[in-house]
Design a protein around this motif. Structure first.
Motif, PDB file in Angstrom:
ATOM      1  N   ALA A 115      -2.392   5.392 -10.001  1.00 32.17           N
ATOM      2  CA  ALA A 115      -3.047   4.105  -9.759  1.00 32.17           C
ATOM      3  C   ALA A 115      -3.907   4.178  -8.508  1.00 32.17           C
ATOM      4  O   ALA A 115      -3.794   5.111  -7.701  1.00 32.17           O
ATOM      5  N   GLU A 116      -4.756   3.191  -8.380  1.00 29.45           N
ATOM      6  CA  GLU A 116      -5.392   2.926  -7.097  1.00 29.45           C
ATOM      7  C   GLU A 116      -4.852   1.593  -6.599  1.00 29.45           C
ATOM      8  O   GLU A 116      -4.797   0.615  -7.353  1.00 29.45           O
ATOM      9  N   ILE A 117      -4.421   1.566  -5.348  1.00 27.16           N
ATOM     10  CA  ILE A 117      -3.983   0.323  -4.725  1.00 27.16           C
ATOM     11  C   ILE A 117      -5.217  -0.348  -4.145  1.00 27.16           C
ATOM     12  O   ILE A 117      -5.937   0.244  -3.340  1.00 27.16           O
ATOM     13  N   VAL A 118      -5.474  -1.574  -4.585  1.00 29.65           N
ATOM     14  CA  VAL A 118      -6.732  -2.245  -4.253  1.00 29.65           C
ATOM     15  C   VAL A 118      -6.444  -3.565  -3.538  1.00 29.65           C
ATOM     16  O   VAL A 118      -5.607  -4.353  -3.972  1.00 29.65           O
ATOM     17  N   GLU A 119      -7.146  -3.760  -2.432  1.00 32.69           N
ATOM     18  CA  GLU A 119      -7.094  -5.031  -1.715  1.00 32.69           C
ATOM     19  C   GLU A 119      -8.400  -5.775  -1.978  1.00 32.69           C
ATOM     20  O   GLU A 119      -9.480  -5.172  -1.949  1.00 32.69           O
ATOM     21  N   TYR A 120      -8.286  -7.068  -2.253  1.00 33.44           N
ATOM     22  CA  TYR A 120      -9.455  -7.862  -2.620  1.00 33.44           C
ATOM     23  C   TYR A 120      -9.664  -9.017  -1.642  1.00 33.44           C
ATOM     24  O   TYR A 120      -8.740  -9.452  -0.955  1.00 33.44           O
ATOM     25  N   GLU A 121     -10.887  -9.522  -1.657  1.00 31.61           N
ATOM     26  CA  GLU A 121     -11.149 -10.851  -1.121  1.00 31.61           C
ATOM     27  C   GLU A 121     -11.843 -11.631  -2.240  1.00 31.61           C
ATOM     28  O   GLU A 121     -12.614 -11.056  -3.022  1.00 31.61           O
ATOM     29  N   THR A 122     -11.541 -12.913  -2.347  1.00 32.29           N
ATOM     30  CA  THR A 122     -12.085 -13.709  -3.441  1.00 32.29           C
ATOM     31  C   THR A 122     -13.376 -14.393  -3.011  1.00 32.29           C
ATOM     32  O   THR A 122     -13.425 -15.071  -1.980  1.00 32.29           O
ATOM     33  N   PRO A 129     -13.324  -6.089  -4.452  1.00 33.78           N
ATOM     34  CA  PRO A 129     -12.516  -5.053  -3.796  1.00 33.78           C
ATOM     35  C   PRO A 129     -13.050  -4.727  -2.410  1.00 33.78           C
ATOM     36  O   PRO A 129     -14.257  -4.541  -2.225  1.00 33.78           O
ATOM     37  N   VAL A 130     -12.166  -4.672  -1.428  1.00 30.13           N
ATOM     38  CA  VAL A 130     -12.565  -4.346  -0.056  1.00 30.13           C
ATOM     39  C   VAL A 130     -11.880  -3.085   0.458  1.00 30.13           C
ATOM     40  O   VAL A 130     -12.343  -2.476   1.423  1.00 30.13           O
ATOM     41  N   ASN A 131     -10.773  -2.698  -0.165  1.00 27.16           N
ATOM     42  CA  ASN A 131     -10.084  -1.460   0.197  1.00 27.16           C
ATOM     43  C   ASN A 131      -9.457  -0.854  -1.045  1.00 27.16           C
ATOM     44  O   ASN A 131      -8.989  -1.585  -1.922  1.00 27.16           O
ATOM     45  N   ARG A 132      -9.445   0.458  -1.101  1.00 28.72           N
ATOM     46  CA  ARG A 132      -8.811   1.155  -2.223  1.00 28.72           C
ATOM     47  C   ARG A 132      -8.176   2.444  -1.720  1.00 28.72           C
ATOM     48  O   ARG A 132      -8.708   3.103  -0.825  1.00 28.72           O
ATOM     49  N   SER A 133      -7.014   2.789  -2.267  1.00 26.70           N
ATOM     50  CA  SER A 133      -6.356   4.047  -1.903  1.00 26.70           C
ATOM     51  C   SER A 133      -5.618   4.595  -3.111  1.00 26.70           C
ATOM     52  O   SER A 133      -5.048   3.838  -3.916  1.00 26.70           O
ATOM     53  N   LEU A 134      -5.632   5.907  -3.240  1.00 25.55           N
ATOM     54  CA  LEU A 134      -5.030   6.561  -4.392  1.00 25.55           C
ATOM     55  C   LEU A 134      -3.503   6.577  -4.264  1.00 25.55           C
ATOM     56  O   LEU A 134      -2.955   6.856  -3.192  1.00 25.55           O
ATOM     57  N   PHE A 135      -2.833   6.263  -5.368  1.00 29.25           N
ATOM     58  CA  PHE A 135      -1.373   6.322  -5.443  1.00 29.25           C
ATOM     59  C   PHE A 135      -1.018   7.314  -6.543  1.00 29.25           C
ATOM     60  O   PHE A 135      -1.054   6.990  -7.728  1.00 29.25           O
ATOM     61  N   ALA A 136      -0.745   8.557  -6.147  1.00 28.34           N
ATOM     62  CA  ALA A 136      -0.492   9.638  -7.104  1.00 28.34           C
ATOM     63  C   ALA A 136       0.585  10.563  -6.548  1.00 28.34           C
ATOM     64  O   ALA A 136       0.390  11.178  -5.496  1.00 28.34           O
ATOM     65  N   ALA A 196      -6.003   7.970 -12.430  1.00 25.70           N
ATOM     66  CA  ALA A 196      -5.781   6.662 -11.790  1.00 25.70           C
ATOM     67  C   ALA A 196      -6.406   5.565 -12.646  1.00 25.70           C
ATOM     68  O   ALA A 196      -7.460   5.018 -12.320  1.00 25.70           O
ATOM     69  N   GLY A 197      -5.718   5.244 -13.735  1.00 26.35           N
ATOM     70  CA  GLY A 197      -6.256   4.282 -14.688  1.00 26.35           C
ATOM     71  C   GLY A 197      -5.847   2.851 -14.431  1.00 26.35           C
ATOM     72  O   GLY A 197      -6.393   1.928 -15.036  1.00 26.35           O
ATOM     73  N   THR A 198      -4.877   2.644 -13.539  1.00 27.96           N
ATOM     74  CA  THR A 198      -4.412   1.305 -13.201  1.00 27.96           C
ATOM     75  C   THR A 198      -4.893   0.925 -11.809  1.00 27.96           C
ATOM     76  O   THR A 198      -4.815   1.733 -10.882  1.00 27.96           O
ATOM     77  N   LEU A 199      -5.392  -0.287 -11.669  1.00 25.32           N
ATOM     78  CA  LEU A 199      -5.792  -0.816 -10.360  1.00 25.32           C
ATOM     79  C   LEU A 199      -4.730  -1.821  -9.948  1.00 25.32           C
ATOM     80  O   LEU A 199      -4.642  -2.920 -10.506  1.00 25.32           O
ATOM     81  N   TYR A 200      -3.917  -1.417  -8.991  1.00 30.91           N
ATOM     82  CA  TYR A 200      -2.755  -2.203  -8.575  1.00 30.91           C
ATOM     83  C   TYR A 200      -3.167  -3.125  -7.437  1.00 30.91           C
ATOM     84  O   TYR A 200      -3.566  -2.678  -6.368  1.00 30.91           O
ATOM     85  N   SER A 201      -3.059  -4.419  -7.668  1.00 28.25           N
ATOM     86  CA  SER A 201      -3.505  -5.413  -6.694  1.00 28.25           C
ATOM     87  C   SER A 201      -2.535  -5.515  -5.525  1.00 28.25           C
ATOM     88  O   SER A 201      -1.327  -5.635  -5.710  1.00 28.25           O
TER      89      SER A 201
END
Length: 270
Positions: A115-122, A129-136, A196-201
């Motif tokens: 997955a990619e761990i993704v931080e958002y702002e609305t 998306p404002v931040n992303r990091s690989l989770f593998a 990394a097919g899942t984007l984890y919020s």
């Protein structure tokens, strides 16, 4: 005929994120899907069926706020697919995700992706998306008994697994996914897909990956006793990722997301 996949989505008062997930399902390269949305006694979401008529959507309304594990179990009971795909209402999937997972499950019982761990702002009605990091991380069952890197969102498995091991355990609540992985992997073949097919919020204000440690500790104890795991650490999730034993498990993965926000049809409604 292509097998039917039942997508199980518990939801509670997150229409914007939910519609982004539905947009992702609409964009999938594999589309023989049954989309089961379990509304956990939140605001009415019946409008989503009209918003995405191309999707085979079933909305289940719970008469009380029973929380996400109960909601998932209700969705499983109503599912008619050969396979189950789990996804939280605020997580997203890349367009090729379902097709990839179906290809990879050919010789096993359950597959899960990186997955990619993704931080958002609305902004308006869209999460940017404002931040992303690989989770593998390597999938080793013994190591998973100390710290789970199983990503439930986006995982695909044979529905009949539930006939053999039962439903999700509502007693362990915060760790239902870790419990599910351990129960399945005990007697079934499980495979990690290094894509990394899942984007984890991830919400920085609410740390939905660790929650309140004091609230979670009793459930961790229950999980440990159930599987004889011994003492388990209760540190913040991201601190645990810096532990030497976890760092050793970091793995290579294919990153496929283009980094663009998912703009749903709901976002265009004034």
């Amino acid at each position: 005929m292509n097998p039917l996949i039942s997508v199980i989505i518990p939801t509670y008062n997150r229409p914007g994120a939910l519609c982004e997930l539905l947009e992702c399902l609409y964009r999938q390269t594999y589309n023989h899907l049954e989309v089961i949305i379990i509304n956990d006694n939140g605001e009415n979401i019946d409008f989503v069926s009209q918003l995405y008529p191309e999707l085979n959507i079933v909305v289940i309304h719970l008469i009380e706020n029973a929380k996400h594990v109960v909601a998932r179990n209700e969705g499983i009971r109503r599912a008619s697919g050969d396979y189950i795909l789990l996804c939280d209402d605020d997580d997203l999937l890349v367009p090729t995700h379902v097709e990839t997972m179906l290809e990879r499950i050919a010789d096993v019982d359950l597959v899960y992706s990186d997955a990619e761990i993704v931080e958002y702002e609305t902004v308006g009605k869209t999460r940017i998306p404002v931040n992303r990091s690989l989770f593998a991380y390597d999938s080793d069952r013994e190591a998973m008994r100390s710290f789970s890197t199983f990503v439930a969102s986006g995982c695909l498995y044979h529905k009949n697994i539930h006939h053999q091991i039962g439903m999700f355990d509502e007693e362990v609540y915060h760790y239902w996914d870790w419990d599910f992985y351990l129960r399945v992997s005990e007697n079934h073949a499980v495979k990690r897909v290094p894509i990394a097919g899942t984007l984890y919020s991830f919400a920085a204000s609410g740390d939905n990956l660790s929650g309140s440690l004091s609230d979670m500790e009793p459930f961790l104890k229950l999980l440990s006793e159930k599987h004889d795991l011994g003492p388990l650490p209760t540190k913040n999730f991201f601190l645990l990722l810096e532990e030497p034993e976890i760092l050793k498990r970091k793995a290579e993965s294919k990153v496929v997301w283009d980094g663009e926000p998912t703009i749903s049809r709901w976002a265009n409604i004034s």
